[in-house]
Design an enzyme around this catalytic site. Structure first.
Site, PDB file in Angstrom:
ATOM      1  N   CYS A   1      -2.576  -9.087  10.924  1.00 31.59           N
ATOM      2  CA  CYS A   1      -2.516  -8.382   9.638  1.00 31.59           C
ATOM      3  C   CYS A   1      -1.989  -9.257   8.509  1.00 31.59           C
ATOM      4  O   CYS A   1      -2.117  -8.906   7.340  1.00 31.59           O
ATOM      5  CB  CYS A   1      -1.677  -7.118   9.775  1.00 31.59           C
ATOM      6  SG  CYS A   1      -2.163  -6.101  11.175  1.00 31.59           S
TER       7      CYS A   1
ATOM      8  N   HIS B   1       0.759  -4.521   3.247  1.00 27.48           N
ATOM      9  CA  HIS B   1      -0.132  -4.241   4.370  1.00 27.48           C
ATOM     10  C   HIS B   1      -0.181  -2.733   4.606  1.00 27.48           C
ATOM     11  O   HIS B   1       0.838  -2.042   4.526  1.00 27.48           O
ATOM     12  CB  HIS B   1       0.364  -4.958   5.627  1.00 27.48           C
ATOM     13  CG  HIS B   1      -0.457  -4.642   6.834  1.00 27.48           C
ATOM     14  ND1 HIS B   1      -1.835  -4.681   6.811  1.00 27.48           N
ATOM     15  CD2 HIS B   1      -0.106  -4.249   8.083  1.00 27.48           C
ATOM     16  CE1 HIS B   1      -2.290  -4.333   8.001  1.00 27.48           C
ATOM     17  NE2 HIS B   1      -1.267  -4.064   8.786  1.00 27.48           N
TER      18      HIS B   1
ATOM     19  N   ASN C   1      -5.458   1.265   9.364  1.00 25.87           N
ATOM     20  CA  ASN C   1      -5.015  -0.130   9.410  1.00 25.87           C
ATOM     21  C   ASN C   1      -6.216  -1.023   9.697  1.00 25.87           C
ATOM     22  O   ASN C   1      -6.775  -0.985  10.792  1.00 25.87           O
ATOM     23  CB  ASN C   1      -3.956  -0.272  10.505  1.00 25.87           C
ATOM     24  CG  ASN C   1      -3.400  -1.687  10.622  1.00 25.87           C
ATOM     25  OD1 ASN C   1      -3.929  -2.615  10.025  1.00 25.87           O
ATOM     26  ND2 ASN C   1      -2.347  -1.845  11.401  1.00 25.87           N
TER      27      ASN C   1
END
Ligand code: COA
Length: 333
Positions: free
Chosen positions: A119, A260, A290
């Site tokens: 990520c 994020h 996500n």
């Protein structure tokens, strides 16, 4: 860490993103695993995510995001010197997904390679591209975060399958000057002692998929959610503070934080610790879940296109992921 003061300044000339058309809502997931919209939304802030079509590969998502960013930057494929794709769901183990993107775009003179930093990957790519431009050897770089995580999801595991989605975001980096905005400071970091708490355990050389283990779906994302949660908050706080200080900024002087997009409770905790009000923190994870390396890139593009970032604004990008990895950048737009 780098405070980009002495070398060629680097600015973001354009952003882009691409989300596959198919939506998979929490309600849809209720008929796939034993879960509820209420459980997912209250624990994560996620309502829906996008799923790539069959035959729509990570490189295809990346290519579409790249085209949007290049159009906004006014840059053609011929002018690209560098393409970096950050991904943990590459089309193939080799060659790099960036090679497919280079071919799709017809960017024949661009050097192309991938970064695997989960990520944090888009911000790792930004760090590397920034340094390569800043050193004077490269002029125009395309950095892309792209994921088809649906291909690495165990759709029988309610602990993980509700969290992730597919998508891509991109940015064109180029040389700046005194009249333009620029990347002010960056920080990237790694803690390899925690590889076991967030990973795709199978499918690599350590644990190839075989006839005997195929039913265990080891080539899927696995996570110890609570451990990851705590470490994510601390690492993102520290990385953000480091770039804010290095850039000579204060919390008040920051127009927008683009974090994020993994979990709304993580995002709220970071905003709280940085003493930045929630309305200055960009959130779109309710729509996309996500998307790992793509998440910061997609969020940056949406924030930009929604007019939340204007010339002269100071913004902070921050990410965290498997590795463990973390990364942040302070940017004057
Ligand atoms: N639907 C319903 N129940 C679920 C569920 C789902 N989708 N997923 C897990 N549960 C259950 C568990 O089985 C457990 O049940 P049990 O107590 O009977 O065993 C219960 O909910 C609590 O599970 P737990 O994992 O302790 O929940 P949590 O409050 O920690 O929330 C996360 C789980 C994943 C949402 C949370 O830990 C988190 O967000 N972590 C960070 C994850 C992340 O952002 N990772 C990416 C970083 S890049």
């Amino acid at each position: 860490m780098s405070a980009n003061t002495s070398k060629i300044p680097v600015r973001i000339a354009g952003t882009g993103s691409y989300l596959p058309a198919k939506e998979l809502t929490n309600k849809d997931l209720e008929s796939i695993v034993d879960t509820t919209d209420e459980w997912i939304f209250s624990r994560t802030g996620i309502r829906s995510r996008r799923i790539a079509a069959e035959g729509e590969n990570t490189s295809d998502l990346a290519t579409e995001a790249a085209k949007n960013a290049m159009e906004q930057a006014g840059i053609t494929a011929d002018e690209l010197d560098l393409i970096i794709v950050a991904t943990i769901s590459p089309d193939t183990i080799t060659p790099a997904t960036a090679c497919y993107v280079q071919h799709n775009l017809g960017a024949k003179s661009a050097l192309a390679f991938d970064i695997s930093a989960a990520c944090s990957g888009f911000l790792y790519a930004m760090e590397v591209a920034q340094r390569m431009i800043s050193d004077g050897n490269f002029k125009n770089a395309l950095i892309i975060g792209a994921e088809k995580l649906s291909a690495f999801t165990n759709w029988d595991d309610r602990n993980t399958c509700v969290l992730f989605g597919d998508g891509a975001g991109a940015a064109v980096l180029t040389r700046g000057d005194e009249t333009t905005g620029r990347i002010l400071s960056t920080k990237i970091g790694t803690d390899g002692s925690q590889t076991g708490i967030l990973n795709i355990p199978g499918g690599g050389s350590a644990c190839p998929t075989t006839v005997d283990n195929a039913d265990q779906k080891l080539a899927s994302l696995a996570m110890q959610g609570r451990e990851v949660f705590k470490l994510a908050v601390n690492a993102m706080k520290r990385a953000s503070e480091a770039v804010i200080e290095e850039a000579g900024l204060t919390a008040e002087s920051i127009k927008l934080v683009v974090p994020h997009q993994a979990n709304l409770r993580i995002i709220d905790a970071i905003a709280d610790r940085l003493t930045i009000p929630n309305e200055k923190v960009f959130v779109n994870l309710h729509k996309y879940g996500n998307t790992s390396a793509a998440a910061v890139a997609i969020a940056l593009d949406e924030a930009h296109r929604e007019g939340k970032i204007e010339r002269g604004d100071n913004i902070v990008l921050v990410g965290f992921g498997a590795g463990l990895t973390w990364a942040a950048a302070a940017i004057q737009w």
